[in-house]
Design a protein around this motif. Structure first.
Motif: not given
Length: 418
Positions: A181-184
């Motif tokens: 997950f690369d949320q930003n």
């Protein structure tokens, strides 16, 4: 031919009993044979090993084993100088892949007769024996032989709705991608699906495991084979998976990968039984699974530790050390060691049911058949693994796998020729 270890103990103990009936004018018995044992076990496995030594000492009057705990690096750095000064141990434990290196320097006693004569030692798993064999002779006995396996974070799997652990490389990469997950959106994931070290991995066995799965090897029949088309395809596959799907950071060594998993920032990690205690200390609900199968095989390089009798030992100490080895591999003691150390049983005749009380041991025992010894009999193992390290690290950093494995081939050929 030397007597079996059991016979030696019986004979020495009988002699000691006979001496107790001698008249006061006869010389007194010299006392038991003392043996110094260096090892690097410091956690729970160290406690159970010390108990086994104490129990052995209490079981007879002929031999006393005295342990000295040192780090594995200190043992590696100081053993030869200590033996040269005749101040070393009579028994020493070390990573099994180092055993042939020291045997080649004349540091260890050949234990071939012990394997042939002692019924307990004869039951040791053959693949584990391969790790302590050089030029057809056995120079040690294993104290551990365990396949690298995948530790995974159950909570992260559950949160992603993943119910089944992957069984093939393609499934493995797919699951790792779903768990990344690369949320930003800055290109650096906050959570990685896999902590995949590209150098200085667990006993340097991770990448040989992947090469095996792809149908390749590192050294076969005494010859370097690292630049095979199969290995090029394997390195291209994993370099692409990391670069394209961002499933693991690059530049990880084994310790950094441990930390990434234990911090909850990686959902999967390839490691050994110590990852169980690390996970528990970090509050991670973990599972253990076999390394998924590659296109050609399901296989895992095994981590091994072994103990040998040094050339410093005199005849009585050799006999006493062999008696200790026989005791160590008796069925009850071997089971005790497996349960306490967290490693699968070293005797092939100990059933999985005997260790089911320890879930970690039971899980590792189930996948033990995928184990392959790492560089058995290769005395230049350090240089060989260093060449592999360089190739894998540079490949995952964007280098050309074929060119890098070609360079590693030349380095390994030179190391094997020395």
């Amino acid at each position: 031919m030397r007597k079996t270890a059991t016979a030696v103990l019986a004979a020495v103990s009988a002699g000691a009993l006979a001496l107790t009936g001698c008249s006061p004018t006869q010389p007194a018995a010299e006392g038991p044979t003392t043996i110094t044992f260096w090892h690097g076990y410091t956690e729970a496995d160290g406690d159970v090993l010390e108990q086994i030594v104490d129990d052995f000492n209490a079981s007879q009057d002929a031999v006393v084993v005295e342990t000295e705990v040192k780090t594995w690096d200190v043992i590696d750095d100081t053993l030869l100088p200590a033996l040269s000064a005749e101040e070393g141990p009579e028994i020493v434990a070390m990573p099994a892949e180092r055993m042939p290196v020291y045997a080649d320097k004349g540091a260890f006693v050949d234990l071939g007769e012990l394997y042939a004569d002692d019924e307990n030692v004869a039951e040791v798993v053959p693949a584990a024996v391969d790790m302590v064999t050089a030029d057809g002779s056995q120079f040690g006995v294993p104290t551990g032989f365990v396949p690298l396996s995948v530790f995974y974070n159950r909570a992260l799997f559950d949160a992603a709705g993943i119910t089944d652990f992957p069984t093939t490389w393609d499934e493995w990469v797919d699951v790792a991608t779903k768990l990344t997950f690369d949320q930003n959106g800055d290109g650096t994931p906050e959570q990685y699906g896999l902590a995949l070290p590209d150098h200085a991995t667990v006993a340097n066995g991770l990448w040989p495991s992947l090469f095996y799965g792809g149908g390749g090897d590192v050294v076969a029949g005494g010859e370097a084979v690292i630049d095979s088309p199969e290995n090029v395809a394997t390195l291209e596959y994993w370099s692409s998976a990391v670069a394209t799907n961002k499933i693991s950071p690059t530049g990880l060594d084994g310790i950094s990968a441990d930390e990434l998993f234990s911090s909850g920032k990686a959902a999967m990690h390839v490691g050994g039984p110590w990852m169980a205690s690390i996970s528990e200390a970090s509050g991670i609900d973990y599972g253990i699974a076999a390394i998924p199968a590659g296109p050609e095989a399901q296989a895992s390089s095994a981590i091994g530790v072994a103990m040998g009798i040094t050339a410093q030992a005199d005849d009585a100490q050799v006999d006493g050390a062999e008696a200790f080895f026989s005791y160590f591999f008796s069925e009850d003691v071997a089971t005790e060691w497996s349960l306490g150390s967290g490693w699968p049983p070293l005797r092939g005749d100990i059933p999985a049911s005997a260790v089911e009380s320890n879930p970690v041991v039971a899980s590792l025992t189930e996948i033990a058949e995928t184990s392959r010894p790492l560089l058995p009999g290769v005395t230049a193992s350090v240089d060989v693994l260093s060449a592999v390290d360089t190739a894998t690290q540079k490949a995952l950093a964007g280098g050309d796998p074929a060119a890098l494995l070609s360079e590693a081939q030349a380095e390994i050929e030179a190391a094997l020729a020395d």
